[in-house]
Scaffold this motif. Structure first.
Motif, PDB file in Angstrom:
ATOM      1  N   VAL A 108       0.293  -1.030  -0.159  1.00 21.66           N
ATOM      2  CA  VAL A 108       0.511  -0.141  -0.180  1.00 21.66           C
ATOM      3  C   VAL A 108       0.388   1.439   0.013  1.00 21.66           C
ATOM      4  N   TYR A 109       1.936   1.686   0.653  1.00 24.05           N
ATOM      5  CA  TYR A 109       2.855   2.691   1.137  1.00 24.05           C
ATOM      6  C   TYR A 109       3.138   2.631  -0.623  1.00 24.05           C
ATOM      7  N   ASP A 110       3.992   1.219  -1.193  1.00 25.15           N
ATOM      8  CA  ASP A 110       4.454   1.314  -2.366  1.00 25.15           C
ATOM      9  C   ASP A 110       4.369   2.353  -3.392  1.00 25.15           C
ATOM     10  N   PHE A 111       2.598   1.454  -3.409  1.00 22.57           N
ATOM     11  CA  PHE A 111       1.773   1.444  -4.409  1.00 22.57           C
ATOM     12  C   PHE A 111       0.765   3.708  -3.691  1.00 22.57           C
ATOM     13  N   THR A 112       1.553   3.985  -3.378  1.00 24.01           N
ATOM     14  CA  THR A 112       0.689   5.797  -3.131  1.00 24.01           C
ATOM     15  C   THR A 112       1.348   6.591  -2.982  1.00 24.01           C
ATOM     16  N   ARG A 113       2.965   6.174  -3.105  1.00 25.42           N
ATOM     17  CA  ARG A 113       3.443   6.965  -3.117  1.00 25.42           C
ATOM     18  C   ARG A 113       3.173   8.182  -4.934  1.00 25.42           C
ATOM     19  N   GLU A 114       4.205   9.252  -4.968  1.00 25.42           N
ATOM     20  CA  GLU A 114       3.694   9.863  -6.452  1.00 25.42           C
ATOM     21  C   GLU A 114       4.270   8.985  -7.452  1.00 25.42           C
ATOM     22  N   GLN A 115       5.768   7.929  -6.517  1.00 30.55           N
ATOM     23  CA  GLN A 115       6.221   7.754  -8.124  1.00 30.55           C
ATOM     24  C   GLN A 115       6.777   6.443  -7.312  1.00 30.55           C
ATOM     25  N   VAL A 147       8.906   3.305  -6.060  1.00 35.00           N
ATOM     26  CA  VAL A 147       9.963   3.360  -6.608  1.00 35.00           C
ATOM     27  C   VAL A 147      10.670   1.134  -6.388  1.00 35.00           C
ATOM     28  N   TRP A 148      10.544   1.093  -7.642  1.00 40.64           N
ATOM     29  CA  TRP A 148      10.833  -0.403  -7.723  1.00 40.64           C
ATOM     30  C   TRP A 148      11.698  -1.178  -6.358  1.00 40.64           C
ATOM     31  N   ALA A 149      13.209  -0.394  -7.117  1.00 35.90           N
ATOM     32  CA  ALA A 149      14.087  -0.616  -6.190  1.00 35.90           C
ATOM     33  C   ALA A 149      13.527  -1.065  -4.977  1.00 35.90           C
ATOM     34  N   ASP A 150      13.155  -0.107  -4.091  1.00 29.59           N
ATOM     35  CA  ASP A 150      12.669  -0.355  -2.636  1.00 29.59           C
ATOM     36  C   ASP A 150      11.384  -1.691  -2.951  1.00 29.59           C
ATOM     37  N   LEU A 151      10.348  -0.856  -3.449  1.00 31.15           N
ATOM     38  CA  LEU A 151       9.419  -2.263  -4.076  1.00 31.15           C
ATOM     39  C   LEU A 151       9.938  -4.111  -3.683  1.00 31.15           C
ATOM     40  N   VAL A 152      10.685  -4.432  -4.718  1.00 33.02           N
ATOM     41  CA  VAL A 152      11.658  -5.434  -4.974  1.00 33.02           C
ATOM     42  C   VAL A 152      12.348  -5.831  -3.527  1.00 33.02           C
ATOM     43  N   VAL A 153      12.953  -4.955  -2.552  1.00 31.49           N
ATOM     44  CA  VAL A 153      13.698  -5.324  -1.871  1.00 31.49           C
ATOM     45  C   VAL A 153      12.963  -5.655  -0.646  1.00 31.49           C
ATOM     46  N   ASN A 154      11.400  -5.351  -0.707  1.00 31.78           N
ATOM     47  CA  ASN A 154      10.956  -5.395   0.540  1.00 31.78           C
ATOM     48  C   ASN A 154       9.903  -6.422   0.226  1.00 31.78           C
ATOM     49  N   VAL A 155       9.581  -6.710  -0.829  1.00 26.38           N
ATOM     50  CA  VAL A 155       8.937  -8.164  -1.458  1.00 26.38           C
ATOM     51  C   VAL A 155      10.111  -9.382  -0.881  1.00 26.38           C
ATOM     52  N   VAL A 156      10.828  -9.141  -1.644  1.00 29.68           N
ATOM     53  CA  VAL A 156      12.446 -10.271  -1.026  1.00 29.68           C
ATOM     54  C   VAL A 156      12.488 -10.517   0.380  1.00 29.68           C
ATOM     55  N   LEU A 157      12.735  -9.198   1.018  1.00 33.90           N
ATOM     56  CA  LEU A 157      13.430  -9.239   2.119  1.00 33.90           C
ATOM     57  C   LEU A 157      11.538 -10.028   3.543  1.00 33.90           C
ATOM     58  N   ILE A 158      10.363  -9.501   2.947  1.00 31.11           N
ATOM     59  CA  ILE A 158       9.106 -10.526   3.601  1.00 31.11           C
ATOM     60  C   ILE A 158       8.863 -12.130   2.935  1.00 31.11           C
ATOM     61  N   VAL A 159       9.520 -12.645   1.898  1.00 33.09           N
ATOM     62  CA  VAL A 159       8.734 -13.632   1.777  1.00 33.09           C
ATOM     63  C   VAL A 159      10.195 -14.499   1.765  1.00 33.09           C
ATOM     64  N   VAL A 160      11.864 -14.182   1.574  1.00 33.40           N
ATOM     65  CA  VAL A 160      12.973 -14.689   1.843  1.00 33.40           C
ATOM     66  C   VAL A 160      12.780 -14.913   3.822  1.00 33.40           C
ATOM     67  N   VAL A 161      12.557 -13.972   4.230  1.00 28.08           N
ATOM     68  CA  VAL A 161      12.341 -14.269   6.081  1.00 28.08           C
ATOM     69  C   VAL A 161      11.032 -15.492   6.656  1.00 28.08           C
ATOM     70  N   TRP A 162       9.982 -15.307   5.406  1.00 27.26           N
ATOM     71  CA  TRP A 162       9.472 -16.659   5.907  1.00 27.26           C
ATOM     72  C   TRP A 162       9.763 -17.687   4.937  1.00 27.26           C
ATOM     73  N   GLY A 163      10.291 -17.434   4.113  1.00 28.11           N
ATOM     74  CA  GLY A 163      11.113 -18.993   3.656  1.00 28.11           C
ATOM     75  C   GLY A 163      11.876 -19.761   4.503  1.00 28.11           C
ATOM     76  N   ALA A 164      12.913 -18.800   4.998  1.00 27.91           N
ATOM     77  CA  ALA A 164      13.485 -19.446   5.722  1.00 27.91           C
ATOM     78  C   ALA A 164      13.077 -19.968   7.010  1.00 27.91           C
ATOM     79  N   GLY A 165      11.524 -19.418   8.094  1.00 30.03           N
ATOM     80  CA  GLY A 165      11.154 -20.239   9.347  1.00 30.03           C
ATOM     81  C   GLY A 165      10.744 -21.282   8.306  1.00 30.03           C
ATOM     82  N   HIS A 166       9.618 -21.605   7.334  1.00 34.67           N
ATOM     83  CA  HIS A 166       9.552 -22.595   6.930  1.00 34.67           C
ATOM     84  C   HIS A 166      10.954 -23.336   6.549  1.00 34.67           C
ATOM     85  N   LEU A 167      11.304 -23.526   5.766  1.00 34.66           N
ATOM     86  CA  LEU A 167      12.017 -24.759   5.428  1.00 34.66           C
ATOM     87  C   LEU A 167      13.385 -25.171   6.500  1.00 34.66           C
ATOM     88  N   LEU A 168      13.477 -24.445   7.698  1.00 30.21           N
ATOM     89  CA  LEU A 168      13.636 -24.435   8.662  1.00 30.21           C
ATOM     90  C   LEU A 168      13.019 -25.533   9.143  1.00 30.21           C
TER      91      LEU A 168
END
Length: 364
Positions: free
Chosen positions: A116-123, A125-146
């Motif tokens: 919501v924050y990324d898509f409500t900004r005036e512009q 920032v795809w780099a921030d968006l990708v980093v946030n998505v990757v971070l969220i998925v990787v942390v959850w994935g690490a817990g699940h794989l463990l």
């Protein structure tokens, strides 16, 4: 979903309370740099239920975290770190405690709130968006794989323990079979030798027969001690083909003339013990159930097989034929374990028992 024990839930409440308090202190320290500080304090209090429910209700905790992230663009950013550290802990907990389906839904709720924050900004920032998505998925994935790895390891350990228990039960059954074969053989010889001693008028011959009874009893006792030792630490060598001369000598002392011809070559200890038990059981049956005067034991290689054959010149005596049949059944099962076969039947001159074991199993 069943409730967790009080102790883990209490610990989660204490952790959530402590982190929520730290977040409130952080907001107080930066109150002059943020908009709507009062609302920020209220939103950060969502940390409390989110972390408290991370084990008991991970989906509800994910939804609360998603709402908290979605409110950020409305209130404006706040330069505090504790809420993001709490989010990482929550995502790892969802990976560990939730099922794959529930975990994916929970990650989706967090991503929805965060985007919501990324898509409500005036512009965007795809780099921030990708980093946030990757971070969220990787942390959850690490817990699940463990969690998956831990469950696989636990299942493997449980399977190994069950296999070990099965092997122990099988070994105890084998020892019981060995004990039956050995003692049945010894008691048969003792009975025969004692009867022979009673019938002999010559004191010297009677003494010899009684000495044979004594020796057979001592051998049976030694067998018993060895089998009992097998149930505990240490494992003495089991009898094998190399012990056949002593076995034959025992039977001869009971009055049965036995000829031994053993040229097996090199075989494994397990096969050697199997052959010994075949010969022992067969000779015991000759003495117990027939009127044979002579017997022949032959152990040799026949092409691709190792053959153990016991033949005699007797016929079955009706009053001696009663028995449980356990000896022959156990013998057949013992030979089957090494992929061999047992056959028995009448021959032109008497009775014969023959075991055939593939050399692929018998060779060292």
């Amino acid at each position: 979903m069943p409730l967790l024990p009080a102790s883990p839930l209490r610990r989660d409440l204490l952790l959530a309370t402590a982190l929520a308090a730290v977040a409130q202190v952080e907001l107080l320290l930066v109150a002059d740099r943020i908009d709507h500080p009062g609302w920020h304090h209220l939103v950060e209090l969502l940390i409390l239920p989110a972390l408290a429910l991370r084990r008991m209700a991970p989906l509800a905790a994910s939804a609360i975290a998603g709402v908290s992230l979605a409110l950020e663009p409305v209130l404006g950013p706040a330069p505090v770190a504790t809420p993001y550290l709490c989010l990482l802990l929550l995502l790892a907990s969802v990976g560990w405690y939730a099922s794959l389906r529930s975990g994916l839904i929970g990650v989706g709720l967090v991503l929805a709130g965060g985007l919501v924050y990324d898509f409500t900004r005036e512009q965007i920032v795809w780099a921030d968006l990708v980093v946030n998505v990757v971070l969220i998925v990787v942390v959850w994935g690490a817990g699940h794989l463990l969690r998956v790895s831990t469950e696989r390891r636990v299942r493997s350990e449980v399977a190994a323990e069950r296999a070990a228990a099965e092997a122990t039960r099988a070994e105890r059954a084998r020892i019981a079979s060995d004990l039956h074969d050995s003692l049945a053989h010894a008691l048969t010889l003792i009975t025969l030798q004692a009867g022979s001693a009673r019938e002999r008028r010559d004191p010297t011959l009677a003494d010899e027969a009684l000495a044979a009874v004594e020796q057979t009893g001592r051998d049976a006792l030694a067998d018993m001690q060895r089998f009992l030792a097998l149930l505990g630490p240490g494992s003495p060598d089991a009898p094998g083909i190399q012990d056949l001369p002593g076995l034959v000598e025992q039977v001869r002392s009971g009055g049965l003339d036995v000829e031994l011809d053993a040229e097996p070559g090199q075989v494994t200890p397990g096969i050697s013990t199997t052959v010994f038990r075949v010969v022992q059981e067969a000779l015991t049956n000759v003495v117990r159930h027939s009127d044979a005067r002579t017997a022949r034991v032959a152990v040799h290689r026949d092409g691709a097989e190792l053959v153990a054959r016991v033949s005699d010149d007797g016929r079955a005596v009706p009053e001696r034929t009663t028995g449980s049949g356990r000896g022959l059944a156990g013998l057949t099962e013992r030979v089957r374990i090494v992929n061999g076969t047992v056959s028995s039947g009448r021959t032109e001159h008497g009775w014969q028992v023959e075991a055939r074991i593939p050399l692929a199993e018998a060779s060292a």
